[in-house]
Design an enzyme around this catalytic site. Structure first.
Site, short mmCIF file in Angstrom:
data_model
loop_
_atom_site.label_atom_id
_atom_site.label_comp_id
_atom_site.label_asym_id
_atom_site.label_seq_id
_atom_site.Cartn_x
_atom_site.Cartn_y
_atom_site.Cartn_z
N GLY A 35 26.67 -4.16 33.73
CA GLY A 35 26.84 -5.07 32.61
C GLY A 35 26.61 -6.41 33.02
N GLU A 36 26.64 -6.99 31.72
CA GLU A 36 26.28 -8.67 31.93
C GLU A 36 27.68 -9.28 31.75
OE1 GLU A 36 24.35 -10.91 33.00
OE2 GLU A 36 25.65 -12.15 32.16
N CYS A 74 22.06 -0.03 40.50
CA CYS A 74 23.00 -0.02 39.52
C CYS A 74 22.66 0.86 38.55
CB CYS A 74 23.31 -1.52 39.01
SG CYS A 74 22.00 -2.29 38.02
N SER A 95 20.72 -14.19 38.37
CA SER A 95 19.75 -13.06 38.71
C SER A 95 18.34 -13.93 38.24
CB SER A 95 19.96 -11.98 37.99
OG SER A 95 21.01 -11.30 38.44
N CYS A 126 15.85 -2.66 35.87
CA CYS A 126 17.38 -2.03 36.38
C CYS A 126 17.63 -1.16 35.40
CB CYS A 126 18.08 -3.45 35.75
SG CYS A 126 19.84 -2.87 35.79
N GLU A 128 31.27 2.26 37.12
CA GLU A 128 31.21 2.46 38.43
C GLU A 128 31.45 1.04 39.38
OE1 GLU A 128 27.15 4.07 38.36
OE2 GLU A 128 26.47 1.78 38.96
N CYS A 158 16.73 -5.41 31.12
CA CYS A 158 15.92 -5.84 32.20
C CYS A 158 15.05 -4.36 32.53
CB CYS A 158 16.58 -6.63 33.29
SG CYS A 158 17.68 -7.91 32.82
N HIS A 208 14.78 -13.67 39.85
CA HIS A 208 13.89 -12.83 39.93
C HIS A 208 12.31 -13.29 39.56
CE1 HIS A 208 17.00 -10.17 40.49
NE2 HIS A 208 17.44 -10.10 39.21
N CYS A 232 32.09 -4.51 44.52
CA CYS A 232 31.06 -4.93 43.51
C CYS A 232 31.52 -4.16 42.51
CB CYS A 232 29.60 -4.35 43.81
SG CYS A 232 28.60 -4.35 42.57
N CYS A 276 24.55 -1.74 29.48
CA CYS A 276 24.19 -3.17 29.30
C CYS A 276 23.23 -3.25 28.28
CB CYS A 276 23.75 -3.81 30.75
SG CYS A 276 23.20 -5.60 30.68
#
Ligand code: SAH
Ligand code: SF4
Length: 360
Positions: free
Chosen positions: A170-171, A342, A223, A126, A99, A123, A225, A112, A119
């Site tokens: 994804g990372e 996401c 990221s 997420c 996506e 996390c 957080h 984006c 992923c």
């Protein structure tokens, strides 16, 4: 996995593409300018397949299609939010779904995009993390999201894409070879300025150092957080492998490489990471690397019983940071009505696709 036996025309960075095409046309006794023709079809005209390269003789179009693969995505789903945000699910050549999201804001149109299908980082806040890892994307499969989104934006009156962020699924720094090639492609092939491209990472230290070593001024978003390790570990399992002090060392190297901007992403979750005592430690992390802090209200996901921090708490956080000299912005959540958190639209598409055979 996609076909890897042939070179993928959308994955090759411009220099490699030129060399491959020159070799191809030479072996066929064709003039050398043919390579330039194909390059223009790819980077300027965004031709969706070799069949569209209409200034090549038909037999040469067929030979391109036979000798190279062309990893262009097709549209599997599109959802438009009342606020103008558009979320696409793209079907890749092997049926895998990824996506991307278009976010209009004033004169800007930000894309984006996803760097992996799923992923592996897990996390806890997420949706993509909960869905697990499917597979890596190739450079062409990253870039095809840009090509297809640009075509869609032009056809639907959205204007040109001005900015790109690697903040979809994804990372990116866990798929480094493909992501580096895609950065080169977007910058050199499709002429997107490096300072308009932001790579977002959860803190993969070797990847940050590699990005710091590149000559282009790509931007970096971390990221974050949570500004303290013991709390960050609860949200981001990778904190155990690359703890905050190591990530900060890598960010200093990135900052010292010059002209490169760093942003901290801070998703605010009610009662989890929004205690006012965290403002001081957050400022202490931000100031030495001159990071800009984005405070983002948590977008609820089905797997957790968490809520976004109340608006007053977010404001207090922002004011506290400002008082300490930190540049900060509060980001509104965009596209909530179309599940812009996401990973969510892909999940819905999968459910729909699984249902459809039974319905027909
Ligand atoms: N893997 C990379 C890039 C993709 S995630 C990274 O983590 O940086 C893109 C951004 O969305 C990250 O900043 C991530 O923390 C944020 N995000 C993920 N789930 C979210 C949620 N439920 N609410 C708000 N932000 C979220
Ligand atoms: Fe992966 Fe980023 Fe989601 Fe973490 S926040 S699970 S790194 S996509």
């Amino acid at each position: 996995m996609p076909d890897t036996s042939r070179h993928d025309l959308l994955s090759l960075p411009p220099d490699a593409l030129r060399a491959e095409l020159a070799r191809h046309f030479q072996s066929r006794g064709q003039p050398s300018y043919r390579a330039g023709q194909v390059e223009r079809w790819i980077f300027e005209a965004l031709a969706p397949s070799p069949a569209e390269m209409t200034d090549l003789p038909g037999v040469e179009r067929d030979a391109i299609a036979e000798n190279f693969s062309f990893a262009e995505a097709s549209e599997a789903n599109v959802a438009r939010s009342a606020d103008g945000t558009v979320k696409h699910v793209w079907r890749l050549v092997d049926g895998e779904l990824v996506e991307s999201v278009l976010i209009p804001r004033g004169e800007r149109l930000t894309l984006c995009l996803s760097s992996q299908a799923g992923c592996a980082m897990g996390c806890t806040f997420c949706a993509t993390g909960w869905g697990g890892f499917d597979r890596q994307l190739s450079a062409g499969e990253i870039v095809t999201q840009y090509r297809a989104s640009r075509r869609w934006a032009e056809a639907n009156g959205y204007g040109p894409i001005t900015n790109i962020v690697y903040m979809g699924m994804g990372e990116p720094l866990a798929n480094r070879a493909a992501v580096h090639a895609s950065l080169t492609l977007l910058n050199q092939g499709y002429a997107v300025g490096a300072r308009r491209i932001t790579v977002s990472t959860v803190g993969v230290v070797p990847g940050i150092l590699e990005l710091a070593a590149r000559p282009e001024q790509f931007r970096l978003a971390l990221s974050l957080h949570a500004p303290v390790s013991h709390l960050r570990r609860e949200l981001i399992p990778l904190e155990k492998r690359y703890p905050l002090p190591d990530v900060l060392d890598a960010l200093r190297a990135f900052d010292e490489a010059g002209g490169k901007r760093i942003t901290f992403e801070y998703t605010m979750i009610d009662g989890i990471n929004d205690a006012l005592e965290l403002i001081g430690p957050l400022a202490e992390l931000s100031l030495p690397v001159r990071a800009f802090v984005n405070l983002i209200p948590y977008n609820p996901i089905p797997y957790q019983d968490w809520r976004p921090s109340p608006a007053g708490r977010i404001r207090a956080f922002a004011e506290g940071l400002e008082r300490r000299g930190v540049a900060v912005a509060v980001r509104e959540t965009r596209g909530r009505d179309i599940d812009a958190a996401c990973g969510q639209l892909r999940a819905h598409t999968l459910v729909q696709l699984e249902k459809s055979p039974a319905e027909t």
